[in-house]
Design a protein around this motif. Structure first.
Motif, PDB file in Angstrom:
ATOM      1  N   LEU A 170       0.747  -1.296   0.004  1.00 11.60           N
ATOM      2  CA  LEU A 170       0.020  -0.018   0.119  1.00 11.60           C
ATOM      3  C   LEU A 170       0.980   1.173   0.052  1.00 11.60           C
ATOM      4  O   LEU A 170       0.606   2.216  -0.833  1.00 11.60           O
ATOM      5  N   LEU A 171       1.952   1.458   0.958  1.00  7.65           N
ATOM      6  CA  LEU A 171       2.662   2.244   0.849  1.00  7.65           C
ATOM      7  C   LEU A 171       3.552   2.645  -0.433  1.00  7.65           C
ATOM      8  O   LEU A 171       3.536   3.685  -1.055  1.00  7.65           O
ATOM      9  N   ASN A 172       3.944   1.715  -1.087  1.00  8.37           N
ATOM     10  CA  ASN A 172       4.689   1.809  -2.448  1.00  8.37           C
ATOM     11  C   ASN A 172       3.509   2.323  -3.467  1.00  8.37           C
ATOM     12  O   ASN A 172       3.999   3.022  -4.344  1.00  8.37           O
ATOM     13  N   ARG A 173       2.459   1.834  -3.428  1.00  8.11           N
ATOM     14  CA  ARG A 173       1.577   2.278  -4.454  1.00  8.11           C
ATOM     15  C   ARG A 173       0.821   3.538  -4.320  1.00  8.11           C
ATOM     16  O   ARG A 173       0.210   4.317  -5.370  1.00  8.11           O
ATOM     17  N   LEU A 174       1.273   4.252  -3.221  1.00  8.08           N
ATOM     18  CA  LEU A 174       0.860   5.587  -3.197  1.00  8.08           C
ATOM     19  C   LEU A 174       1.734   6.460  -3.935  1.00  8.08           C
ATOM     20  O   LEU A 174       1.574   7.726  -4.154  1.00  8.08           O
ATOM     21  N   GLY A 175       2.832   5.874  -4.389  1.00  4.60           N
ATOM     22  CA  GLY A 175       3.661   6.699  -5.311  1.00  4.60           C
ATOM     23  C   GLY A 175       4.096   7.836  -4.898  1.00  4.60           C
ATOM     24  O   GLY A 175       4.963   8.003  -3.954  1.00  4.60           O
ATOM     25  N   PRO A 176       3.751   9.083  -5.176  1.00  7.02           N
ATOM     26  CA  PRO A 176       4.404  10.424  -4.902  1.00  7.02           C
ATOM     27  C   PRO A 176       3.825  11.003  -3.788  1.00  7.02           C
ATOM     28  O   PRO A 176       4.147  12.081  -3.272  1.00  7.02           O
ATOM     29  N   ILE A 177       2.733  10.378  -3.256  1.00  2.00           N
ATOM     30  CA  ILE A 177       2.013  10.843  -1.714  1.00  2.00           C
ATOM     31  C   ILE A 177       2.894  10.419  -0.605  1.00  2.00           C
ATOM     32  O   ILE A 177       3.174   9.223  -0.387  1.00  2.00           O
ATOM     33  N   PRO A 178       3.635  11.270  -0.011  1.00  2.00           N
ATOM     34  CA  PRO A 178       4.356  10.786   1.183  1.00  2.00           C
ATOM     35  C   PRO A 178       3.558  10.134   2.257  1.00  2.00           C
ATOM     36  O   PRO A 178       2.406  10.868   2.724  1.00  2.00           O
ATOM     37  N   ALA A 179       3.905   9.137   2.868  1.00  2.00           N
ATOM     38  CA  ALA A 179       3.052   8.380   3.606  1.00  2.00           C
ATOM     39  C   ALA A 179       4.124   7.389   4.634  1.00  2.00           C
ATOM     40  O   ALA A 179       5.132   7.105   4.332  1.00  2.00           O
ATOM     41  N   TYR A 180       3.620   7.153   5.930  1.00  2.00           N
ATOM     42  CA  TYR A 180       4.294   6.291   6.552  1.00  2.00           C
ATOM     43  C   TYR A 180       3.106   5.554   7.658  1.00  2.00           C
ATOM     44  O   TYR A 180       1.932   6.255   7.724  1.00  2.00           O
ATOM     45  N   LEU A 181       3.440   4.658   8.367  1.00  2.00           N
ATOM     46  CA  LEU A 181       2.606   3.942   9.302  1.00  2.00           C
ATOM     47  C   LEU A 181       3.316   4.036  10.431  1.00  2.00           C
ATOM     48  O   LEU A 181       4.435   4.114  10.905  1.00  2.00           O
ATOM     49  N   VAL A 182       2.296   4.287  11.455  1.00  2.00           N
ATOM     50  CA  VAL A 182       2.731   4.313  13.008  1.00  2.00           C
ATOM     51  C   VAL A 182       1.888   3.423  13.783  1.00  2.00           C
ATOM     52  O   VAL A 182       0.693   2.789  13.300  1.00  2.00           O
ATOM     53  N   ASP A 183       2.422   2.728  14.944  1.00  2.00           N
ATOM     54  CA  ASP A 183       1.533   1.913  15.664  1.00  2.00           C
ATOM     55  C   ASP A 183       1.042   2.733  16.766  1.00  2.00           C
ATOM     56  O   ASP A 183       0.801   3.822  16.959  1.00  2.00           O
ATOM     57  N   GLU A 184       0.335   1.845  17.866  1.00  2.00           N
ATOM     58  CA  GLU A 184      -0.294   2.685  18.878  1.00  2.00           C
ATOM     59  C   GLU A 184       0.566   3.270  19.683  1.00  2.00           C
ATOM     60  O   GLU A 184       0.238   4.288  20.326  1.00  2.00           O
ATOM     61  N   ARG A 185       1.973   3.214  19.807  1.00  2.00           N
ATOM     62  CA  ARG A 185       2.786   3.990  20.525  1.00  2.00           C
ATOM     63  C   ARG A 185       3.269   5.452  19.748  1.00  2.00           C
ATOM     64  O   ARG A 185       4.113   6.042  20.015  1.00  2.00           O
ATOM     65  N   GLN A 186       2.710   5.271  18.493  1.00  2.00           N
ATOM     66  CA  GLN A 186       3.011   6.465  17.578  1.00  2.00           C
ATOM     67  C   GLN A 186       4.669   6.404  16.946  1.00  2.00           C
ATOM     68  O   GLN A 186       5.447   7.194  16.762  1.00  2.00           O
ATOM     69  N   ASP A 187       5.092   5.078  17.172  1.00  2.00           N
ATOM     70  CA  ASP A 187       6.416   4.630  16.428  1.00  2.00           C
ATOM     71  C   ASP A 187       6.254   4.429  14.982  1.00  2.00           C
ATOM     72  O   ASP A 187       5.185   3.845  14.538  1.00  2.00           O
ATOM     73  N   ILE A 188       7.108   4.973  14.038  1.00  2.00           N
ATOM     74  CA  ILE A 188       7.020   5.082  12.689  1.00  2.00           C
ATOM     75  C   ILE A 188       7.789   3.666  12.163  1.00  2.00           C
ATOM     76  O   ILE A 188       8.979   3.515  12.590  1.00  2.00           O
ATOM     77  N   VAL A 189       6.876   2.760  11.645  1.00  6.19           N
ATOM     78  CA  VAL A 189       7.310   1.233  11.468  1.00  6.19           C
ATOM     79  C   VAL A 189       7.492   0.984  10.332  1.00  6.19           C
ATOM     80  O   VAL A 189       8.311   0.043   9.728  1.00  6.19           O
ATOM     81  N   ALA A 190       7.095   1.836   9.211  1.00  7.77           N
ATOM     82  CA  ALA A 190       7.467   1.704   7.786  1.00  7.77           C
ATOM     83  C   ALA A 190       7.060   3.177   7.132  1.00  7.77           C
ATOM     84  O   ALA A 190       6.233   3.888   7.575  1.00  7.77           O
TER      85      ALA A 190
END
Length: 295
Positions: free
Chosen positions: A114-134
């Motif tokens: 999903l992240l890769n398919r967003l292409g030019p849209i900056p995006a990241y994933l956070v968990d419940e601790r607000q840690d950036i995991v991808a």
């Protein structure tokens, strides 16, 4: 059931509800006193919820047994709680079983796709601790390369405390809003995973460094995450205005954070120049102006 947390939540919500919100049919006991503090009195909440004053007092004193779903529903109506606050109340009262441990398994392959398919849209994933995991390449180019940071620094709240306004700034009048919103998210996570020791350590760390976070945590400010306007300081592109969207990935604790630019805006024009990271235009304007000193 966390009696002390439940008691504190009820007291904070009672004190935050203005007396002028009382319906005309509200029951006042004979000889009620003139108000000395803002908010409703315990007897007023008890009357609105249809419970005895003694029982409600014991709830706020952390001495009452677990309230039934019917009592919780009545209290939610009396205190005019939002849907998010009602769910939080149910968790504190033990009506929703707490999680044992958050999922620490690797980020699912479909989330990476999903992240890769967003292409030019900056995006990241956070968990419940607000840690950036991808994160994707656009986020690394426009915001920062999270891969160059130590793992313990890949936390949106910790980055905001460390970087201050050097990465993002808040619009006038919204200073500290990110810290309060982060406290709301971690408060929700804490109710879901009360045995998470690391989460508790993060809360203590952030509260010690940010008065706004401490206020948000103390007030039990539980709320949904809105779409927010961000002011990003980019070394090459200058000042950028981006809309920050947060979506919960179904079946997980992961949240997808994305950034878009309003079509035709100076930011969209700057990002469209050759050699700059691109951000897809947003089809609609953000619903509100929010916090700034975060990522």
């Amino acid at each position: 059931m966390s009696r002390s947390e439940l008691a504190d939540f009820l007291r904070r919500r009672r004190e935050a509800l203005p007396p002028d919100r009382l319906p005309a049919t509200a029951i006042h006991p004979p000889g009620h006193r003139a108000r000395r503090t803002p908010g409703l009195r315990r007897e007023e909440v008890a009357a609105l919820a249809g419970v005895s004053v003694n029982y409600y007092e014991r709830l706020e004193q952390a001495r009452a047994p677990r309230p039934s779903p019917q009592v919780l529903a009545a209290l939610g109506t009396a205190l005019r709680l939002t849907a998010a606050e009602r769910e939080h109340l149910a968790r504190l009262a033990g009506q929703i079983p707490p999680g044992t441990n958050a999922d620490r398994s690797p980020v699912p392959a479909d989330a990476h796709r999903l992240l890769n398919r967003l292409g030019p849209i900056p995006a990241y994933l956070v968990d419940e601790r607000q840690d950036i995991v991808a994160w994707n390449g656009a986020a690394a180019e426009l915001i920062t390369d999270f891969g160059l940071l130590p793992p313990e620094e890949r936390n949106t709240v910790r980055l905001s405390l460390r970087l201050g306004g050097s990465l993002c700034s808040a619009p006038a009048g919204a200073e500290g809003e990110f810290a309060r919103q982060s406290a709301a998210q971690l408060r929700t996570a804490g109710a879901r995973y009360p045995a998470d020791r690391v989460l508790g350590e993060l809360v203590n760390e952030f509260a010690a460094h940010s008065p706004d976070f401490a206020v948000g945590w103390r007030d039990h400010d539980v709320r949904p995450i809105p779409t927010l306007r961000k002011h990003l300081h980019h070394p090459d592109l200058g000042e950028l205005e981006l809309d920050r969207h947060t979506l919960l990935l179904p079946g997980s604790d992961l949240q997808l954070v994305m950034y878009t630019a309003e079509p035709g805006s100076p930011t969209a024009i700057a990002l469209a120049r050759p050699g700059t990271p691109a951000v897809d235009p947003s089809p609609t304007r953000g619903r509100g102006v929010g916090e700034g000193e975060d990522i």
